[in-house]
Design a protein around this motif. Sequence first.
Motif, PDB file in Angstrom:
ATOM      1  N   PHE A  40      42.323  67.065  98.831  1.00  0.00           N
ATOM      2  CA  PHE A  40      41.025  66.192  98.504  1.00  0.00           C
ATOM      3  C   PHE A  40      41.720  65.214  97.352  1.00  0.00           C
ATOM      4  O   PHE A  40      42.266  65.637  96.226  1.00  0.00           O
ATOM      5  N   THR A  41      41.499  63.982  97.649  1.00  0.00           N
ATOM      6  CA  THR A  41      42.398  63.172  96.692  1.00  0.00           C
ATOM      7  C   THR A  41      41.704  63.093  95.322  1.00  0.00           C
ATOM      8  O   THR A  41      42.667  62.744  94.454  1.00  0.00           O
ATOM      9  N   ALA A  97      33.259  64.477  89.009  1.00  0.00           N
ATOM     10  CA  ALA A  97      33.251  63.739  90.383  1.00  0.00           C
ATOM     11  C   ALA A  97      32.711  64.329  91.671  1.00  0.00           C
ATOM     12  O   ALA A  97      32.670  65.632  91.717  1.00  0.00           O
ATOM     13  N   GLY A  98      32.471  63.762  92.798  1.00  0.00           N
ATOM     14  CA  GLY A  98      32.492  64.175  93.897  1.00  0.00           C
ATOM     15  C   GLY A  98      30.942  63.967  94.341  1.00  0.00           C
ATOM     16  O   GLY A  98      30.465  63.995  95.652  1.00  0.00           O
ATOM     17  N   ASP A 138      31.589  61.095  83.817  1.00  0.00           N
ATOM     18  CA  ASP A 138      31.122  61.065  85.283  1.00  0.00           C
ATOM     19  C   ASP A 138      32.242  59.985  85.971  1.00  0.00           C
ATOM     20  O   ASP A 138      32.360  58.634  85.283  1.00  0.00           O
ATOM     21  N   GLY A 139      32.507  59.992  87.272  1.00  0.00           N
ATOM     22  CA  GLY A 139      33.077  59.080  87.736  1.00  0.00           C
ATOM     23  C   GLY A 139      33.007  58.986  89.520  1.00  0.00           C
ATOM     24  O   GLY A 139      33.110  60.118  89.842  1.00  0.00           O
ATOM     25  N   ILE A 140      32.653  58.025  90.216  1.00  0.00           N
ATOM     26  CA  ILE A 140      32.537  57.972  91.368  1.00  0.00           C
ATOM     27  C   ILE A 140      33.881  57.373  92.103  1.00  0.00           C
ATOM     28  O   ILE A 140      34.421  56.332  91.542  1.00  0.00           O
ATOM     29  N   GLY A 141      34.327  58.362  93.063  1.00  0.00           N
ATOM     30  CA  GLY A 141      35.474  58.009  93.844  1.00  0.00           C
ATOM     31  C   GLY A 141      35.112  58.003  95.046  1.00  0.00           C
ATOM     32  O   GLY A 141      34.130  58.509  95.533  1.00  0.00           O
ATOM     33  N   ALA A 142      36.212  57.641  95.913  1.00  0.00           N
ATOM     34  CA  ALA A 142      35.966  57.835  97.500  1.00  0.00           C
ATOM     35  C   ALA A 142      37.501  57.835  97.908  1.00  0.00           C
ATOM     36  O   ALA A 142      38.290  57.672  97.585  1.00  0.00           O
ATOM     37  N   GLU A 166      38.466  56.737 100.667  1.00  0.00           N
ATOM     38  CA  GLU A 166      39.161  55.407 101.254  1.00  0.00           C
ATOM     39  C   GLU A 166      39.504  54.579 100.045  1.00  0.00           C
ATOM     40  O   GLU A 166      40.659  53.724 100.155  1.00  0.00           O
ATOM     41  N   LEU A 218      40.896  56.075  97.404  1.00  0.00           N
ATOM     42  CA  LEU A 218      41.871  57.014  96.727  1.00  0.00           C
ATOM     43  C   LEU A 218      41.178  57.714  95.492  1.00  0.00           C
ATOM     44  O   LEU A 218      41.237  58.957  95.504  1.00  0.00           O
ATOM     45  N   HIS A 219      40.755  56.887  94.680  1.00  0.00           N
ATOM     46  CA  HIS A 219      40.358  57.709  93.418  1.00  0.00           C
ATOM     47  C   HIS A 219      39.126  56.985  92.673  1.00  0.00           C
ATOM     48  O   HIS A 219      38.490  56.142  93.480  1.00  0.00           O
ATOM     49  N   THR A 236      26.420  56.320  86.400  1.00  0.00           N
ATOM     50  CA  THR A 236      27.617  56.723  86.823  1.00  0.00           C
ATOM     51  C   THR A 236      28.546  55.772  85.805  1.00  0.00           C
ATOM     52  O   THR A 236      29.803  56.277  85.452  1.00  0.00           O
ATOM     53  N   ASP A 245      27.070  54.164  99.653  1.00  0.00           N
ATOM     54  CA  ASP A 245      26.118  54.744  98.535  1.00  0.00           C
ATOM     55  C   ASP A 245      24.920  53.627  98.147  1.00  0.00           C
ATOM     56  O   ASP A 245      25.325  52.207  98.013  1.00  0.00           O
ATOM     57  N   LYS A 295      30.864  69.284  98.330  1.00  0.00           N
ATOM     58  CA  LYS A 295      29.454  68.508  98.473  1.00  0.00           C
ATOM     59  C   LYS A 295      28.712  69.143  99.289  1.00  0.00           C
ATOM     60  O   LYS A 295      28.921  69.871 100.434  1.00  0.00           O
TER      61      LYS A 295
HETATM   62  C1  3UK Z   1      29.878  60.530  96.412  1.00  0.00           C
HETATM   63  C2  3UK Z   1      29.586  60.460  94.056  1.00  0.00           C
HETATM   64  C3  3UK Z   1      27.520  60.032  92.581  1.00  0.00           C
HETATM   65  C4  3UK Z   1      29.624  59.191  97.020  1.00  0.00           C
HETATM   66  C5  3UK Z   1      36.272  61.230  95.372  1.00  0.00           C
HETATM   67  C6  3UK Z   1      36.605  61.286  93.127  1.00  0.00           C
HETATM   68  O1  3UK Z   1      34.229  62.357  96.239  1.00  0.00           O
HETATM   69  C7  3UK Z   1      35.153  61.642  96.413  1.00  0.00           C
HETATM   70  O2  3UK Z   1      35.688  61.182  97.916  1.00  0.00           O
HETATM   71  P1  3UK Z   1      34.863  61.356  99.167  1.00  0.00           P
HETATM   72  O3  3UK Z   1      35.535  60.497 100.113  1.00  0.00           O
HETATM   73  O4  3UK Z   1      33.246  61.150  99.113  1.00  0.00           O
HETATM   74  C8  3UK Z   1      32.941  59.911  98.291  1.00  0.00           C
HETATM   75  C9  3UK Z   1      31.465  59.777  98.260  1.00  0.00           C
HETATM   76  O5  3UK Z   1      31.048  61.022  97.593  1.00  0.00           O
HETATM   77  N1  3UK Z   1      30.347  60.559  95.255  1.00  0.00           N
HETATM   78  C10 3UK Z   1      31.558  60.924  94.574  1.00  0.00           C
HETATM   79  N2  3UK Z   1      31.633  60.859  93.090  1.00  0.00           N
HETATM   80  C11 3UK Z   1      30.257  60.558  92.873  1.00  0.00           C
HETATM   81  N3  3UK Z   1      28.089  60.131  94.127  1.00  0.00           N
HETATM   82  N4  3UK Z   1      28.141  60.209  91.523  1.00  0.00           N
HETATM   83  C12 3UK Z   1      29.664  60.379  91.645  1.00  0.00           C
HETATM   84  N5  3UK Z   1      30.291  60.740  90.477  1.00  0.00           N
HETATM   85  O6  3UK Z   1      28.611  59.205  98.011  1.00  0.00           O
HETATM   86  C13 3UK Z   1      30.797  58.683  97.482  1.00  0.00           C
HETATM   87  O7  3UK Z   1      30.801  57.521  98.308  1.00  0.00           O
HETATM   88  O8  3UK Z   1      34.817  62.982  99.549  1.00  0.00           O
HETATM   89  C14 3UK Z   1      35.683  61.446  94.002  1.00  0.00           C
HETATM   90  C15 3UK Z   1      37.918  60.891  93.320  1.00  0.00           C
HETATM   91  C16 3UK Z   1      38.265  60.762  94.621  1.00  0.00           C
HETATM   92  C17 3UK Z   1      37.571  61.096  95.716  1.00  0.00           C
HETATM   93  N6  3UK Z   1      38.079  61.192  96.970  1.00  0.00           N
END
Ligand code: 3UK
Length: 535
Positions: A245-246, A314-315, A336-340, A342, A344-345, A360, A416, A525
């Motif tokens: 998982f990235t 995160a996640g 807190d940090g949102i990543g994806a 797509e 990478l982080h 966030t 999101d 998740k």
């Molecule tokens: C959700 C969050 C609210 C959000 C990821 C850190 O989660 C990661 O990657 P994924 O591709 O999912 C992405 C989606 O997950 N999400 C992630 N973090 C948050 N929602 N608050 C947060 N802090 O819907 C997002 O679009 O599995 C997280 C680093 C690398 C990652 N790949």
Amino acid sequence: MTTTVDPFAREHLPPLALWPELIFDLPELQYPAELNCVAELLDAHAARGDGDRVAIIDGERSLTYAELLSLTNQMANVLVSKLGIAPGNRVLLRGFNSAIFAATWLAVVKIGAIAVATMPLLRARDLLPVVEKAKVRFALCDHRLTDELAAVTTEHPALDSVLRFGGGGPLDLEVLAAAQPTTFDTFRTAADDTCLIAFTSGTTGQPKGTMHFHRDVLAICDLFPRSTLRATRDDRFIGSPPLAFTFGLGALLLFPLRLGATAILVEKPSPDVLLRAMAEHRATICSTSPTAYRAMAGLAKGFDLTALRKCVSAGEALPAGTRAAWKQATGIELIDGIGATELLHIFLSHTEEEARPGATGKPIPGYQCVILDDEGRELGPGLVGRLAVKGPTGCRYLDDDRQALYVENGWNLTGDAYLRDDDGYFHYQARTDDMIISAGYNIAGPEIESALLTHEAVAECGVVGLPDEERGQIVAAFVVLRPGYAPDASTTRLLQDHVKQTIAPYKYPRRIIFKEAFPRTESGKLQRFKLRESL
Ligand code: 3UK
């Protein structure tokens, strides 16, 4: 080295017109045209005289940078001279978080091949589409995870070269590696050569492969860890997300290696195992999911966490109550940090000083974020819309029509729903397709989940919309109770009243369904669609 490079990745990138706009305006993002990220993550430390520093600790051993470099080089020699893996070939990786698994990743990328890491518990039916999509012929697999892979080879004979590791058998990778030279000439890749394909843990449909370049790996290391986490070479990183998982790859392996710091890898990091490892190895930075922090907060008292100084969540969305519980248990303000996958982080986050419960944070240096309406117009503060992101990394799906859905006018759309407040903080609402519309109101499930989680009876919860003739949808809450609470009508009323007193009363869950446990992906998740289907 004279080798023919496999052009597969380059030939299956999305058309340039469908790429997100990429922004490299910061001085730290000026990478040379020829770049292999492993040279920077690994070889650079020994070259600087830091070979004796500890790079990785796992349950079994600790490896210095010099030792990790030797092991990686020996494995690289096996991959090239025994398996005949060429630059650009995709290599499937299966393993638990461990030093040897980390070394396989580094070896694959060092020879110019492409790492396709998969979550340890994926079944054959989940692996097959990955192997087919990425046209994988080679696999390196932990000796405990070979069964599911064997089922894949039967279905997909093109995957004809599988090497086991970790079992110590005469043909296992580490045994073959021990007989190899400890030097290897890093393959000279371009900064924009693909070095990893990460498959999304998508809830529905075929998995999507996201393609990332050598420069992307360094970019994530040179942004969040420096500007926001403010980690140093003396930090000891620990956490639970799998390296496949990235989130885990960055937070547990790439970030420490880039800094010359130490990665502590834990194979099966349940909350108590992770706490024990944190205490034993005096971890300073922890990265895991909000659910794990909530579970660990209740257990933290029994462990010596005095070395711990920073924690990343995160996640999934971080409920304010979980932030408060962790702070109370450890004194540490979560980052807190949102990543994806797509991107990478992490691209949107905050420092401890700037933490704001329920938000966030703000775009981290290097990234831009805006909120767009359905027509793609930018929305002002206070309005809920679609989160859109731009920066040095971005979405490039491997040969997939869904590229056009993720990237719109150069923006990455994460799926999101967010709003930005007057101070520029971004507040998560819900996944756009999880917004509940009830009697004409837009209701975001996570707000109700946060409210429920502040009640002591609730261990875990998930809120979804259920079809309803009168209101379109009604708010329904799935709840796992703490021991000592009965799943009955009086607990239902107790929780409904609690929500009415905490947030706008019309949002209270009209139905509460009690569960023993929740369906989660391997990246942690909650699978809301499975909750809905469980009725
Ligand atoms: C959700 C969050 C609210 C959000 C990821 C850190 O989660 C990661 O990657 P994924 O591709 O999912 C992405 C989606 O997950 N999400 C992630 N973090 C948050 N929602 N608050 C947060 N802090 O819907 C997002 O679009 O599995 C997280 C680093 C690398 C990652 N790949």
